[in-house]
Design a protein around this motif. Sequence first.
Motif, short mmCIF file in Angstrom:
data_model
loop_
_atom_site.label_atom_id
_atom_site.label_comp_id
_atom_site.label_asym_id
_atom_site.label_seq_id
_atom_site.Cartn_x
_atom_site.Cartn_y
_atom_site.Cartn_z
N GLU A 146 -24.44 -9.87 -14.15
CA GLU A 146 -25.21 -9.75 -15.39
C GLU A 146 -24.37 -9.18 -16.52
OE1 GLU A 146 -27.27 -5.38 -14.52
OE2 GLU A 146 -28.48 -7.21 -14.42
N ASP A 147 -23.24 -8.54 -16.19
CA ASP A 147 -22.36 -7.97 -17.22
C ASP A 147 -21.33 -8.97 -17.74
OD1 ASP A 147 -23.63 -5.52 -17.03
OD2 ASP A 147 -22.27 -4.78 -15.48
N ILE A 148 -21.28 -10.14 -17.12
CA ILE A 148 -20.35 -11.18 -17.59
C ILE A 148 -20.95 -11.87 -18.81
CG2 ILE A 148 -19.16 -13.32 -17.01
CD1 ILE A 148 -19.24 -12.47 -14.08
N VAL A 149 -20.20 -11.90 -19.91
CA VAL A 149 -20.69 -12.52 -21.14
C VAL A 149 -20.30 -14.00 -21.18
CG1 VAL A 149 -20.64 -12.46 -23.66
CG2 VAL A 149 -20.53 -10.33 -22.35
N TYR A 150 -19.02 -14.26 -20.94
CA TYR A 150 -18.57 -15.65 -20.90
C TYR A 150 -17.27 -15.75 -20.13
CZ TYR A 150 -15.21 -14.65 -24.72
OH TYR A 150 -14.19 -14.14 -25.49
N ALA A 151 -16.91 -16.96 -19.77
CA ALA A 151 -15.66 -17.22 -19.07
C ALA A 151 -14.88 -18.27 -19.83
CB ALA A 151 -15.94 -17.68 -17.64
N LYS A 152 -13.56 -18.11 -19.83
CA LYS A 152 -12.69 -19.03 -20.56
C LYS A 152 -11.59 -19.53 -19.62
CE LYS A 152 -9.57 -19.33 -24.55
NZ LYS A 152 -8.95 -18.58 -25.68
N ALA A 153 -11.46 -20.86 -19.56
CA ALA A 153 -10.44 -21.46 -18.70
C ALA A 153 -9.05 -21.26 -19.29
CB ALA A 153 -10.73 -22.94 -18.52
N ASP A 154 -8.09 -20.98 -18.41
CA ASP A 154 -6.70 -20.83 -18.83
C ASP A 154 -5.83 -21.48 -17.76
OD1 ASP A 154 -4.29 -20.15 -19.93
OD2 ASP A 154 -4.49 -17.99 -19.59
N ASN A 155 -5.63 -22.79 -17.91
CA ASN A 155 -4.92 -23.58 -16.90
C ASN A 155 -5.60 -23.43 -15.54
OD1 ASN A 155 -2.98 -24.61 -18.72
ND2 ASN A 155 -1.82 -22.69 -18.59
N ASN A 156 -4.91 -22.88 -14.55
CA ASN A 156 -5.49 -22.76 -13.21
C ASN A 156 -6.14 -21.41 -12.95
OD1 ASN A 156 -4.75 -25.36 -12.33
ND2 ASN A 156 -2.67 -24.67 -11.90
N SER A 157 -6.31 -20.63 -14.00
CA SER A 157 -7.01 -19.35 -13.88
C SER A 157 -8.17 -19.31 -14.87
CB SER A 157 -6.05 -18.18 -14.13
OG SER A 157 -5.57 -18.22 -15.47
N THR A 158 -9.00 -18.29 -14.74
CA THR A 158 -10.16 -18.14 -15.62
C THR A 158 -10.24 -16.69 -16.09
OG1 THR A 158 -11.37 -19.85 -14.40
CG2 THR A 158 -12.66 -18.39 -15.82
N ASP A 159 -10.34 -16.51 -17.40
CA ASP A 159 -10.51 -15.18 -17.97
C ASP A 159 -12.00 -14.89 -18.10
OD1 ASP A 159 -7.76 -14.89 -18.22
OD2 ASP A 159 -7.73 -15.73 -20.25
N ILE A 160 -12.42 -13.78 -17.52
CA ILE A 160 -13.83 -13.40 -17.52
C ILE A 160 -14.01 -12.21 -18.47
CG2 ILE A 160 -15.73 -12.53 -16.11
CD1 ILE A 160 -14.45 -13.97 -13.73
N TYR A 161 -14.87 -12.40 -19.47
CA TYR A 161 -15.08 -11.39 -20.50
C TYR A 161 -16.38 -10.64 -20.23
CZ TYR A 161 -11.23 -13.54 -23.02
OH TYR A 161 -9.98 -14.02 -23.38
N MET A 162 -16.28 -9.30 -20.24
CA MET A 162 -17.40 -8.44 -19.87
C MET A 162 -18.10 -7.87 -21.09
SD MET A 162 -16.86 -8.82 -16.67
CE MET A 162 -18.10 -7.68 -16.07
N ALA A 163 -19.31 -7.39 -20.89
CA ALA A 163 -20.10 -6.82 -21.97
C ALA A 163 -19.47 -5.54 -22.53
CB ALA A 163 -21.52 -6.53 -21.49
N ASN A 164 -18.70 -4.82 -21.71
CA ASN A 164 -18.06 -3.59 -22.17
C ASN A 164 -16.73 -3.83 -22.87
OD1 ASN A 164 -16.35 -4.25 -20.09
ND2 ASN A 164 -16.76 -2.42 -18.85
N GLY A 165 -16.36 -5.10 -23.06
CA GLY A 165 -15.13 -5.43 -23.75
C GLY A 165 -13.95 -5.72 -22.83
N ASP A 166 -14.09 -5.42 -21.55
CA ASP A 166 -13.00 -5.69 -20.61
C ASP A 166 -12.83 -7.19 -20.38
OD1 ASP A 166 -12.63 -3.01 -20.35
OD2 ASP A 166 -13.51 -2.85 -18.34
#
Length: 254
Positions: A146-166
Motif C-alpha cells: 500500500e506504500d508503493i506509489v508507482y513503478a518505473k521500468a529501467d531495462n531489466n530492472s524496476t524502480d519502485i517509488y514509495m510514499a515516503n520518498g524512498d
Amino acid sequence: MKYPYIIIDDDPESAARTQSLFDEFANYFLLGTAATYEDGVNLILEHKPKLVVMEIKPKYKKSGLSLGLINELFRFVKVMPKIVVLTKGKDMAYEAIKHEAFDYLVKPLGIHELRKTLIKFERGTEALPTTLCIKSYGDYRFIDMEDIVYAKADNNSTDIYMANGDMVTAFKTMKHFETTLPSEFIRIHNSYMININHVSRIHLGNNVCYLKNSKVQIPFSKSYKKNVDMLIHLITTNENKELSKIYLNLDNMN
C-alpha cells in the motif's frame, strides 16, 4: 484451485472456439453454455460460476445478448461472477467497463490474450500477500504494497517509488510486477505502473496522471487507453471517502 466458468454466445462456432482455448488450462471447467439472454441469466443463477465469458453484440438479434444482463444479475446475486466480455471490435470497451465488466476481449480470441485475462482473474480470487520482498545480493527488503506509489521500468530492472520518498530498485522486469502486484496497480505505459490509491488527477489532454502530495507527473500512452479508462472507472466508482475527493480532468484524448 478449480475455476468453474460459463460461456454465453449465440454463435456456436465462436462458443466452441472459446471452449477449446479454455481447454488448454487444466484448472478451468465448463459448467454450461447459453445462447440467449434469458438462458444466460438462468444458467448463472443456477450454477453460480466464478467466471462468465459473454458476447454483447449478438449474431442474432433475437438472442437479446447485451450488457443489460450484467445489470439484471446485480438484482439477484450477492457475489457477482467476473464477467469477461468477448465481442467483435473495441467500440463497446468503455461501456463494458462502466457496467463493471472484469475484462474486455476482442474476437477472434487468441490464447495469449485469454491467458493474460485468466492470470488477472486468478490473482483477484486468491488471497494475496500485503508485503513485497525485494532481494538484492543477500539483502532482503520488505515493503508494504500500500506504500508503493508507482513503478518505473529501467531495462531489466524496476524502480519502485514509495510514499515516503524512498526508491527501491528491484532486479525484476515490469512484466514480473504486472502479474505479481494486486489489482490496485495498473499499467498505463510501457515504462510505468501506478497505484490507484495514490492518484489525485488524470489529464487526458496532456496524457498524464498526477499523484497525491507530489509534483511528479506520470505519463500514460494511448496504447494503454483501455487501462486508463479502467483506472478512471475504478476511481470514480470507489466508495472510499478518500478516493471520492479525487479530481479528474477529463479533457478529450488527442
